[in-house]
Design a protein around this motif. Sequence first.
Motif, mmCIF file in Angstrom:
data_model
loop_
_atom_site.group_PDB
_atom_site.id
_atom_site.type_symbol
_atom_site.label_atom_id
_atom_site.label_comp_id
_atom_site.label_asym_id
_atom_site.label_seq_id
_atom_site.Cartn_x
_atom_site.Cartn_y
_atom_site.Cartn_z
ATOM 1 N N LYS A 2 0.851 -1.190 0.000
ATOM 2 C CA LYS A 2 0.000 0.000 0.000
ATOM 3 C C LYS A 2 0.891 1.246 0.000
ATOM 4 C CE LYS A 2 -3.859 -2.154 2.480
ATOM 5 N NZ LYS A 2 -4.706 -2.085 3.698
ATOM 6 N N LEU A 4 1.017 5.472 -0.224
ATOM 7 C CA LEU A 4 0.422 6.806 -0.214
ATOM 8 C C LEU A 4 1.322 7.699 -1.050
ATOM 9 C CD1 LEU A 4 -1.581 8.953 0.761
ATOM 10 C CD2 LEU A 4 -0.173 9.215 2.831
ATOM 11 N N GLU A 30 -1.423 -1.225 -4.266
ATOM 12 C CA GLU A 30 -2.580 -0.401 -3.925
ATOM 13 C C GLU A 30 -2.098 1.034 -3.723
ATOM 14 O OE1 GLU A 30 -5.917 -0.197 -0.363
ATOM 15 O OE2 GLU A 30 -5.008 -2.136 -0.884
ATOM 16 N N LEU A 32 -2.966 5.149 -3.156
ATOM 17 C CA LEU A 32 -3.834 6.274 -2.816
ATOM 18 C C LEU A 32 -3.087 7.547 -3.164
ATOM 19 C CD1 LEU A 32 -6.312 7.626 -1.524
ATOM 20 C CD2 LEU A 32 -5.156 7.435 0.698
ATOM 21 N N GLN A 52 -7.185 5.328 -6.116
ATOM 22 C CA GLN A 52 -8.047 6.279 -5.424
ATOM 23 C C GLN A 52 -7.360 7.649 -5.342
ATOM 24 O OE1 GLN A 52 -8.539 3.732 -1.778
ATOM 25 N NE2 GLN A 52 -10.696 4.202 -2.100
ATOM 26 N N LEU A 80 -3.892 10.408 6.897
ATOM 27 C CA LEU A 80 -4.213 9.513 5.778
ATOM 28 C C LEU A 80 -3.353 8.265 5.805
ATOM 29 C CD1 LEU A 80 -4.667 11.658 2.521
ATOM 30 C CD2 LEU A 80 -6.380 10.231 3.649
ATOM 31 N N CYS A 84 -5.134 4.609 5.904
ATOM 32 C CA CYS A 84 -5.043 3.633 4.807
ATOM 33 C C CYS A 84 -4.017 2.535 5.084
ATOM 34 C CB CYS A 84 -4.737 4.332 3.494
ATOM 35 S SG CYS A 84 -3.038 4.928 3.300
#
Length: 371
Positions: A2, A4, A30, A32, A52, A80, A84
């Motif tokens: 993940k 960011l 993933e 964001l 996203q 954030l 997330c």
Amino acid sequence: MKILLTTDTVGGVWDHTVTLARELDAAGHEVLVAAIGEPRDERLAALPPGVQVVWRPYKLEWMADAQADVRAAGEWLSSLCTLCAADVVHLNQVAYAVHPFSAPVLVAVHSDVLSWFTEVEGKEAPAAEWSAYREWLRAGLLAADAIVVPTAYQGHLVTRHYGVPAPRVIHNGTHLAPDEPAPRPDALVLTVGRLWDAGKGVDVLDAAAGVLGPDGPPVHVIGETVAHGDAYQPRHVVSHGRVERAQVDEWMRRASIYAAPSRYEPFGLAPLEAALHGCALVLSDIGSFRELWDGCAEFFPVGDAAGLAEAIRRLAGNPRLRERLATGARTRAARRYTAARMAGEYIELYHELARGGEAKRRRADALAAAS
């Protein structure tokens, strides 16, 4: 994993972010995207459905009276990261790195104001106006777990101005044009960039077009002429203002010569895109352009309108030279500056940071249990 990934809506950072996000998404990560500023709908449409996007209309760290917004943006991004459960934070702005993120933080320095002043104005940034900015960036760089720059040239400037060790270089990349470029028998010159930004050197190209006169090849420029209190109105080139991405690509497919007269350019995505579209490159002789394009571009002295006019005239009158330079630049771009190569290097660094972050958490847990 993940990730960011932060961005902004000014300049080329958004395009860089879209390219990287596409590759990360395709590789199964993933993502964001957290944007500072509100992206336009056509820009949001460029991102794949799996990515996203959230945004806030904060000022960026180099804007006037930005202190409260920089602090608020950093707090927002930190929260954030926790929400997330990011494994890695990739900041494309620097100052936010001082906040307590729950994951390792990578800071990518795409450009900075202090370097702009020394490269464009030939002097240090005024201390009274930029001392707070300098401290924000220095603190963010020191707080980061990794620092990345798009060229060694920009890395030297970051070390010079902020006193940090030499950053890691990951050259920017973009996607290859799907088709071979069509032949361009006529000479047409193009540049894309912020006309209001003296660092882009559009005034030099405008003066060069005046030297070439009406018998020279047509010279077209694309980009905003007014922003943030700065403005430039060209006299000799044909200015089209800001256009959408599809129109930029269309112009690059039409142009045979791409001129980049920049005084300061940490990387230069537009020349890369132009090379992939089949343009011959005429570049100011700055460190980043030499690093990236030496041997497959025509160079002229920085700020020298007569030298730029002569380089354009030489290529305009020699189709074989244009073709040779265009082929060389496209081959260089396709081998070294692809989106896949760039993303692969970032993914490798993300894994390094994630492993280091996990080891750090285990040590902290062990110390807490022992006490």
